[in-house]
Design a protein around this motif. Structure first.
Motif, PDB file in Angstrom:
ATOM      1  N   ASN A 267       1.020  -1.229   0.018  1.00  0.00           N
ATOM      2  CA  ASN A 267      -0.081  -0.041   0.009  1.00  0.00           C
ATOM      3  C   ASN A 267       0.943   1.266   0.059  1.00  0.00           C
ATOM      4  O   ASN A 267       0.100   2.373  -0.084  1.00  0.00           O
ATOM      5  N   ILE A 268       2.143   0.982   0.278  1.00  0.00           N
ATOM      6  CA  ILE A 268       3.020   2.133   0.315  1.00  0.00           C
ATOM      7  C   ILE A 268       3.182   2.997  -1.164  1.00  0.00           C
ATOM      8  O   ILE A 268       3.329   2.178  -2.047  1.00  0.00           O
ATOM      9  N   PRO A 269       3.012   4.264  -1.353  1.00  0.00           N
ATOM     10  CA  PRO A 269       3.043   4.845  -2.729  1.00  0.00           C
ATOM     11  C   PRO A 269       4.431   4.637  -3.185  1.00  0.00           C
ATOM     12  O   PRO A 269       5.291   4.647  -2.182  1.00  0.00           O
ATOM     13  N   PHE A 270       4.503   4.276  -4.577  1.00  0.00           N
ATOM     14  CA  PHE A 270       5.769   4.485  -4.963  1.00  0.00           C
ATOM     15  C   PHE A 270       6.644   5.574  -4.902  1.00  0.00           C
ATOM     16  O   PHE A 270       6.139   6.747  -4.925  1.00  0.00           O
TER      17      PHE A 270
ATOM     18  N   LEU B  82      15.253   5.050   0.778  1.00  0.00           N
ATOM     19  CA  LEU B  82      14.496   4.941  -0.442  1.00  0.00           C
ATOM     20  C   LEU B  82      13.522   3.748  -0.437  1.00  0.00           C
ATOM     21  O   LEU B  82      14.033   2.275  -0.655  1.00  0.00           O
ATOM     22  N   ILE B  83      12.223   3.688  -0.352  1.00  0.00           N
ATOM     23  CA  ILE B  83      11.163   2.788  -0.282  1.00  0.00           C
ATOM     24  C   ILE B  83      10.398   2.526  -1.356  1.00  0.00           C
ATOM     25  O   ILE B  83       9.693   3.707  -1.871  1.00  0.00           O
ATOM     26  N   ARG B  84      10.494   1.359  -2.021  1.00  0.00           N
ATOM     27  CA  ARG B  84       9.520   1.130  -3.037  1.00  0.00           C
ATOM     28  C   ARG B  84       9.848   2.208  -4.415  1.00  0.00           C
ATOM     29  O   ARG B  84       8.909   2.812  -4.745  1.00  0.00           O
ATOM     30  N   TYR B  85      11.087   2.238  -4.518  1.00  0.00           N
ATOM     31  CA  TYR B  85      11.754   3.317  -5.465  1.00  0.00           C
ATOM     32  C   TYR B  85      11.582   2.803  -7.091  1.00  0.00           C
ATOM     33  O   TYR B  85      12.009   1.786  -7.321  1.00  0.00           O
ATOM     34  N   ARG B  86      10.890   3.376  -7.865  1.00  0.00           N
ATOM     35  CA  ARG B  86      10.742   3.314  -9.191  1.00  0.00           C
ATOM     36  C   ARG B  86      11.984   3.525  -9.957  1.00  0.00           C
ATOM     37  O   ARG B  86      12.289   4.747 -10.232  1.00  0.00           O
ATOM     38  N   ILE B  87      12.904   2.553 -10.158  1.00  0.00           N
ATOM     39  CA  ILE B  87      14.307   2.789 -10.818  1.00  0.00           C
ATOM     40  C   ILE B  87      14.205   3.020 -12.108  1.00  0.00           C
ATOM     41  O   ILE B  87      15.179   3.813 -12.735  1.00  0.00           O
ATOM     42  N   GLY B  88      13.044   2.600 -12.949  1.00  0.00           N
ATOM     43  CA  GLY B  88      12.973   2.950 -14.258  1.00  0.00           C
ATOM     44  C   GLY B  88      13.651   1.841 -15.337  1.00  0.00           C
ATOM     45  O   GLY B  88      13.796   2.063 -16.401  1.00  0.00           O
ATOM     46  N   ASP B  89      13.541   0.596 -14.606  1.00  0.00           N
ATOM     47  CA  ASP B  89      13.850  -0.586 -15.311  1.00  0.00           C
ATOM     48  C   ASP B  89      12.728  -1.548 -15.368  1.00  0.00           C
ATOM     49  O   ASP B  89      11.981  -1.511 -14.732  1.00  0.00           O
ATOM     50  N   MET B  90      12.854  -2.294 -16.562  1.00  0.00           N
ATOM     51  CA  MET B  90      11.957  -3.315 -16.646  1.00  0.00           C
ATOM     52  C   MET B  90      12.749  -4.772 -16.423  1.00  0.00           C
ATOM     53  O   MET B  90      13.799  -4.856 -17.063  1.00  0.00           O
ATOM     54  N   GLY B  91      12.101  -5.750 -15.810  1.00  0.00           N
ATOM     55  CA  GLY B  91      12.558  -6.924 -15.549  1.00  0.00           C
ATOM     56  C   GLY B  91      11.665  -8.213 -15.425  1.00  0.00           C
ATOM     57  O   GLY B  91      10.325  -7.912 -15.707  1.00  0.00           O
ATOM     58  N   VAL B  92      12.097  -9.283 -15.237  1.00  0.00           N
ATOM     59  CA  VAL B  92      11.411 -10.647 -15.455  1.00  0.00           C
ATOM     60  C   VAL B  92      11.909 -11.519 -14.364  1.00  0.00           C
ATOM     61  O   VAL B  92      13.122 -11.666 -14.107  1.00  0.00           O
ATOM     62  N   TRP B  93      11.243 -11.970 -13.475  1.00  0.00           N
ATOM     63  CA  TRP B  93      11.439 -13.035 -12.454  1.00  0.00           C
ATOM     64  C   TRP B  93      11.631 -14.540 -13.234  1.00  0.00           C
ATOM     65  O   TRP B  93      11.041 -14.829 -13.969  1.00  0.00           O
TER      66      TRP B  93
END
Length: 452
Positions: free
Chosen positions: A78-81, A316-327
Motif C-alpha cells: 500500500n506504500i506509494p511508489f 528509498l522505499i519502493r523506488y521506481r528505478i526506471g527498469d523493466m525486468g522478469v522473474w
C-alpha cells in the motif's frame, strides 16, 4: 598486491570485509531463513524511516504499515511508489534527521537517462555494504582481490578533466586497476584502448555494456588481436544476447551480467551457472509490478521497484528505478536461494508505445543488427544508431554512416523492415549524423522514448 589492499581496507573500511563475510555466509542458507532475515531487515528500515523522516512518518501511518512502532508487512504494497519527482520535491523530508550512525554523509545523483537527474543522500555504512556486495559479485566472476583489472567506465570528474588526483592514482595502484574512459571512446582512440588491454593483461574487465560491446565490434571489424581476460563483467545497461555473443567471441572470455544503479548501488549479478541474476536479499527488497501495481508472475515483464535495506540516511522505499525486468521461473542450479531475475529487459523510457503495439529496445535492436533473421548477416554501413520516439506516430533513426555506397542498399532494407513492423501510421525519419553523443554519465542510449 592483495596484502596492500587488505591492509588499507583494514584501516579505512574494515566494515566492508565484515559485511562481505556476512553476505558469503548467507549465500546458500535455507530459503525460509533468507526470507526471514530479509523481512527482519525490511521491518527495521520501516521503523527507522517512520521515526527519523517526516515524509515516511506521514506516509507509513496513512497506509497503516506502522502504528506505535509495530509494523504490518501485509500492508507494505500500500506504500506509494517513490520516484524522481518525489525525490526532488520532498528531498528534505526524506532525509533522516538526527541519524548519525551511518557515518559521514554525501550527496549522489542519478544518471538522468530518464530525464532530469535526482539527488539523494548516502553514508559510509551504505557505501561499505555496497563495496562488500560488489566484491562478492566480482568473486562470483572469478576475480580475486588484487587481480589486475581494466575498468571501461565514465562519469568520474577527474577523468573528464584529464588529470587524476594523487589520491585516485594511489587508489588505482593499490587496487591494481586501470581506467579507460568511455567519454573519450571514439574511433581514433579505440586502438589505444586495445593496446592498453594487451599491455596490462587484466585478469578481469568491468565495463559499461554498450562500451565493451562497441569496443568488441571495433576489434572484430579491424581484425585486431586482444588479450583474453579470465572474465568480463558488464553493467550500467541492458546486456542483450547478441551483445554477449559478440563480446565473448572477441575476448574469448565469459561475460557476467551485473545489475545496479547509482541510487541503490549493485543489486544483482550472474553466477557461473548464468541462469539469471541473483538479487542480494540482505541489501535490497525487489518487486516487479504491472502497470496497475500488482506483482507479476515468473516470465512476465514488469517494472522493477526497489527498496534499499542499507541506506538509513535517506531511505528509498519502493523506488521506481526506471527498469523493466522478469522473474525467473526456476531456481538457479548453483544452489543459492537468493531471488533470481531472469533478465533486465531495458529501461522504461526505452519502451516504444505506438499504434502498432508496444516494443522494447531488445526487439528494436534486432531490427538494426541483422539484415535478415535467417542469414544473421549484420548491417555494415553504419557504426552507431539511435532511435528516438518523438511522438506517438513518429520515430527518428539517427545513424553514423561509414560506407555511403553500402548505406544506400541497407537504408532501403531498414525502411522496409520498419514499415512492415510499425505500419503506415508511423512516420519514419532518418538522420545521417557525424556522431551520436553519449549521455552525461558516459553511457550510450540505443532507444529513447519521449512519449509517456
Amino acid at each position: 598486491m592483495s596484502w596492500i589492499y587488505s591492509s588499507i581496507c583494514s584501516l579505512r573500511g574494515w566494515r566492508t570485509f565484515t559485511y562481505l563475510k556476512y553476505l558469503r555466509d548467507w549465500q546458500f542458507c535455507n530459503l525460509n531463513e533468507v526470507r526471514e532475515a530479509q523481512m527482519q531487515r525490511l521491518t527495521k528500515l520501516l521503523v527507522h524511516a517512520s521515526n527519523y523522516t517526516s515524509y515516511y512518518r506521514i506516509v507509513l501511518g496513512e497506509v497503516g504499515v506502522i502504528a506505535n512502532n509495530i509494523v504490518d508487512l501485509s500492508k507494505f504494497s500500500n506504500i506509494p511508489f517513490l520516484d524522481k519527482t518525489i525525490l526532488r520535491e520532498h528531498s528534505e523530508e526524506l532525509i533522516s534527521k538526527g541519524y548519525k550512525k551511518g557515518g559521514n554523509t554525501y550527496w549522489n545523483t542519478s544518471g538522468g537517462s530518464t530525464g532530469e537527474p535526482a539527488q539523494f543522500l548516502q553514508d559510509e555504512v551504505y557505501r561499505d555494504w555496497s563495496h562488500a556486495l560488489t566484491l562478492l559479485f566480482s568473486q562470483w566472476a572469478g576475480k580475486k582481490i588484487g587481480d589486475r583489472e581494466i575498468i571501461l567506465w565514465g562519469s568520474e570528474k577527474e577523468y573528464l578533466e584529464g588529470n587524476l588526483s594523487i589520491r585516485a592514482k594511489l587508489s588505482n595502484f593499490v587496487l591494481n586497476r586501470r581506467f579507460l574512459n568511455t567519454f573519450r571512446m571514439a574511433v581514433n582512440n579505440m586502438n589505444d584502448y586495445v593496446s592498453e588491454i594487451n599491455i596490462f593483461k587484466p585478469a578481469h574487465i568491468l565495463a559499461y555494456v554498450e562500451s565493451i560491446y562497441e569496443l568488441a565490434r571495433f576489434i572484430q571489424k579491424k581484425g585486431l588481436m586482444v588479450f583474453s581476460p579470465n572474465s568480463i563483467m558488464t553493467s550500467a545497461g541492458t546486456l542483450y544476447p547478441h551483445m554477449r555473443e559478440t563480446i565473448e567471441a572477441v575476448f574469448q572470455a565469459p561475460v557476467f551480467n551485473r545489475y545496479g544503479s547509482r541510487e541503490v548501488s549493485a543489486i544483482a549479478s550472474e553466477c557461473e551457472a548464468h541462469m539469471g541474476l541473483h538479487i542480494c536479499p540482505l541489501t535490497h527488497y525487489v518487486e516487479i509490478v504491472r502497470p496497475d501495481g500488482t506483482p507479476t508472475e515468473p516470465n512476465e515483464v514488469g517494472e522493477i521497484v526497489i527498496t534499499s535495506l542499507t541506506n538509513y540516511s535517506m531511505p528509498l522505499i519502493r523506488y521506481r528505478i526506471g527498469d523493466m525486468g522478469v522473474w525467473a521461473k526456476e531456481p538457479c542450479s548453483c544452489g543459492c536461494n537468493w531471488p533470481l531475475l531472469k533478465e533486465v529487459t531495458g529501461r522504461t523510457n526505452s519502451i516504444l508505445k505506438t499504434p502498432a503495439g508496444v516494443f522494447d529496445s531488445a526487439a528494436i535492436g534486432t531490427l538494426l543488427y541483422f539484415k535478415d533473421k535467417d542469414s544473421k548477416e549484420p548491417f555494415r554501413s553504419f557504426s552507431k544508431y539511435q532511435i528516438i520516439q518523438t511522438k506517438i506516430d513518429e520515430l527518428v533513426l539517427k545513424v553514423v554512416v561509414t560506407d555511403g555506397d553500402l548505406w544506400k542498399t541497407e537504408r532501403n532494407i531498414i525502411e522496409q523492415k520498419f514499415a512492415k513492423i510499425f505500419g503506415k501510421e508511423i512516420r519514419f525519419v532518418i538522420h545521417e549524423m557525424m556522431d551520436i553523443p553519449r549521455l552525461k554519465s558516459g553511457k550510450y542510449a540505443y532507444v529513447i522514448s519521449l512519449v509517456e
